[in-house]
Design a protein around this motif. Structure first.
Motif, mmCIF file in Angstrom:
data_model
loop_
_atom_site.group_PDB
_atom_site.id
_atom_site.type_symbol
_atom_site.label_atom_id
_atom_site.label_comp_id
_atom_site.label_asym_id
_atom_site.label_seq_id
_atom_site.Cartn_x
_atom_site.Cartn_y
_atom_site.Cartn_z
ATOM 1 N N TYR A 39 -79.477 -136.253 -50.185
ATOM 2 C CA TYR A 39 -79.639 -134.813 -50.061
ATOM 3 C C TYR A 39 -81.059 -134.346 -50.381
ATOM 4 O O TYR A 39 -81.400 -133.197 -50.121
ATOM 5 C CB TYR A 39 -78.649 -134.083 -50.980
ATOM 6 C CG TYR A 39 -77.243 -134.565 -50.769
ATOM 7 C CD1 TYR A 39 -76.525 -134.210 -49.634
ATOM 8 C CD2 TYR A 39 -76.641 -135.419 -51.694
ATOM 9 C CE1 TYR A 39 -75.229 -134.679 -49.422
ATOM 10 C CE2 TYR A 39 -75.349 -135.884 -51.491
ATOM 11 C CZ TYR A 39 -74.659 -135.516 -50.360
ATOM 12 O OH TYR A 39 -73.388 -135.982 -50.154
ATOM 13 N N HIS A 40 -81.856 -135.237 -50.949
ATOM 14 C CA HIS A 40 -83.205 -134.869 -51.358
ATOM 15 C C HIS A 40 -84.206 -135.119 -50.231
ATOM 16 O O HIS A 40 -85.162 -135.874 -50.370
ATOM 17 C CB HIS A 40 -83.597 -135.601 -52.640
ATOM 18 C CG HIS A 40 -82.930 -135.011 -53.840
ATOM 19 N ND1 HIS A 40 -83.293 -135.344 -55.123
ATOM 20 C CD2 HIS A 40 -81.931 -134.116 -53.971
ATOM 21 C CE1 HIS A 40 -82.547 -134.670 -55.984
ATOM 22 N NE2 HIS A 40 -81.716 -133.921 -55.298
ATOM 23 N N THR A 41 -83.970 -134.430 -49.126
ATOM 24 C CA THR A 41 -84.891 -134.471 -47.996
ATOM 25 C C THR A 41 -85.972 -133.420 -48.225
ATOM 26 O O THR A 41 -85.760 -132.470 -49.009
ATOM 27 C CB THR A 41 -84.153 -134.149 -46.690
ATOM 28 O OG1 THR A 41 -83.665 -132.799 -46.749
ATOM 29 C CG2 THR A 41 -82.989 -135.120 -46.454
ATOM 30 N N PRO A 42 -87.107 -133.551 -47.566
ATOM 31 C CA PRO A 42 -88.132 -132.507 -47.736
ATOM 32 C C PRO A 42 -87.601 -131.109 -47.439
ATOM 33 O O PRO A 42 -87.888 -130.162 -48.182
ATOM 34 C CB PRO A 42 -89.224 -132.925 -46.745
ATOM 35 C CG PRO A 42 -89.086 -134.413 -46.679
ATOM 36 C CD PRO A 42 -87.597 -134.668 -46.757
ATOM 37 N N LYS A 43 -86.819 -130.950 -46.381
ATOM 38 C CA LYS A 43 -86.266 -129.642 -46.031
ATOM 39 C C LYS A 43 -85.369 -129.112 -47.135
ATOM 40 O O LYS A 43 -85.494 -127.961 -47.557
ATOM 41 C CB LYS A 43 -85.475 -129.712 -44.733
ATOM 42 C CG LYS A 43 -84.872 -128.355 -44.324
ATOM 43 C CD LYS A 43 -83.813 -128.479 -43.253
ATOM 44 C CE LYS A 43 -82.448 -128.814 -43.735
ATOM 45 N NZ LYS A 43 -81.778 -127.883 -44.633
#
Length: 123
Positions: A39-43
């Motif tokens: 869940y820790h994507t840049p977005k």
């Protein structure tokens, strides 16, 4: 003023993890232990950062300039401000970690550019 702020000098560290890399490693370990990395994507991190910054703004939303200058004098509001600052910083550090940004180097470079772009008019 919060108890933590009253019992230390302005430049005195509160905890053992005082450097950015150590904090980033600690945040990464926290996320890994909970399987949050997908869940820790840049977005997602940029969105979370924006939400937390908005929660910080909300504390000050209807205060006068004078009231906002005194927000740290009351323990409850000081704790809320510190919590939101921590949330903003945590998401910013995680965002930088995911994208490989050295936050302190980026800040130093930005300050240098601003010093050229906005020269001091008085000394």
């Amino acid at each position: 003023m919060s108890e933590a702020r009253e019992n230390r000098q302005p430049d005195e560290p509160r905890g053992q993890d005082r450097d950015v890399r150590a904090l980033q490693r600690r945040l990464a370990a926290f996320a890994a232990a909970r399987d949050w990395q997908p869940y820790h994507t840049p977005k997602n991190l940029a969105t979370a950062l924006s939400v937390e910054a908005s929660e910080l703004v909300e504390i000050f939303q209807w205060l006068t300039p004078e009231e906002s200058a005194r927000v740290m004098e009351e323990a409850g509001s000081a704790a809320r401000v510190e919590d939101e600052v921590a949330d903003v910083l945590a998401y910013l550090l995680q965002f930088c970690e995911v994208l490989g940004i050295d936050a302190l180097a980026a800040l130093a470079a930005k300050i240098e550019r601003n010093e050229v772009r906005f020269p001091a008019t008085r000394r």
